[in-house]
Design an enzyme around this catalytic site. Structure first.
Site, PDB file in Angstrom:
ATOM      1  N   HIS A 264      12.758   1.274  26.720  1.00 15.50           N
ATOM      2  CA  HIS A 264      13.305   1.876  25.502  1.00 15.50           C
ATOM      3  C   HIS A 264      12.195   2.295  24.559  1.00 15.50           C
ATOM      4  O   HIS A 264      11.002   2.086  24.819  1.00 15.50           O
ATOM      5  CB  HIS A 264      14.285   0.922  24.810  1.00 15.50           C
ATOM      6  CG  HIS A 264      13.691  -0.384  24.368  1.00 15.50           C
ATOM      7  ND1 HIS A 264      12.665  -0.481  23.446  1.00 15.50           N
ATOM      8  CD2 HIS A 264      13.984  -1.675  24.716  1.00 15.50           C
ATOM      9  CE1 HIS A 264      12.363  -1.749  23.229  1.00 15.50           C
ATOM     10  NE2 HIS A 264      13.137  -2.497  23.999  1.00 15.50           N
TER      11      HIS A 264
ATOM     12  N   CYS B 199      11.338  -6.448  27.508  1.00 15.85           N
ATOM     13  CA  CYS B 199      11.547  -5.049  27.901  1.00 15.85           C
ATOM     14  C   CYS B 199      10.213  -4.331  28.070  1.00 15.85           C
ATOM     15  O   CYS B 199       9.149  -4.856  27.750  1.00 15.85           O
ATOM     16  CB  CYS B 199      12.380  -4.323  26.844  1.00 15.85           C
ATOM     17  SG  CYS B 199      14.045  -5.015  26.626  1.00 15.85           S
TER      18      CYS B 199
END
Length: 241
Positions: free
Chosen positions: A152, A160
């Site tokens: 992202h 992430c």
């Protein structure tokens, strides 16, 4: 009671307006997609596609390397082989080298993942996001759990792979275009480039056998430039079985 002619007109009218309604896709809900999710690729990237003879809507394959902090986008050219399109520096990833084992360990996943349109998030709080699909069948077979592991934007990571907003915009658009009429693309996530020298450097790691298993799929791709077929058997990855 509505007459047959009037009823037929109502049915035809409803069908006409239904045909005009956009189909939902790429993880969207009933709301219209935001502009950031439908944005065209920048002119310089479109020019690069033409130079490399890569059709705009051909398949992609994504590779992530933690230690080198790099995300590679490979794309199928007119020969049918995957060739490198662009390398993006990863803005931030969390945890250490090694796979994600449990919810809350802040580890970014390692392994082979299948990205479907449903895993694309155009409404992410982190600009745009692509869910990596953790846990996959291998993770589940080995009792690994966790959720919402993404690639992202916003350069902020908690398990992430975080990119800048500009980078994720390009990556998201490449993924979106490749999924047009196609069920998925493959993500390969590695601790580092699986060279003999790097594996020797980490020979005392408890993850060495796991990394050697990933190397089989990695070597297949680097040798053939074709996407390896990935399965799980006896809690292990198997390739092109």
């Amino acid at each position: 009671m509505i007459g047959a002619t009037a009823l037929r007109a109502l049915v035809l009218t409803a069908a006409f307006f239904a045909a005009l309604s956009p189909a939902t896709c790429l993880g969207e809900n009933s709301n219209r997609l935001p502009a950031k999710a439908t944005k065209e690729l920048p002119p310089e990237l479109l020019s690069l596609l033409r130079q490399k003879k890569m059709p705009k809507y051909s398949p992609i394959l994504v590779r992530v390397f933690k230690q080198e902090a790099e995300l590679e986008v490979w794309k199928q050219d007119t020969t049918g082989l995957f060739k490198i399109l662009k390398v993006y520096p990863i803005c931030r990833w969390s945890g250490d080298l090694g796979p994600k084992l449990k919810e809350g360990d802040r580890q970014a996943p390692e392994g082979f993942y299948t990205i479907t349109p449903e895993l694309m998030n155009p409404n992410s709080d982190y600009h745009l996001a692509i869910n990596v699909g953790f846990p996959n069948s291998f993770d589940k077979a080995n009792n690994r759990d966790g959720s919402l592991l993404m690639i992202h934007g916003d350069c902020s990571s908690s398990g992430c792979y975080a990119m800048t907003d500009e980078q994720i915009s390009e990556i998201y658009s490449l993924a979106r275009d490749s999924l047009g009429g196609r069920p998925s693309f493959q993500l390969q996530a590695y601790p580092f480039r699986l060279t003999p020298a790097n594996l020797a450097q980490h020979r005392n790691s408890p993850n060495l056998s796991f990394w050697k298993m990933l190397k089989v799929g990695n070597d297949h791709f680097e040798t053939t430039h074709l996407e390896p077929k990935v399965d799980v058997c006896n809690r292990r990855y198997v390739f092109d079985a």
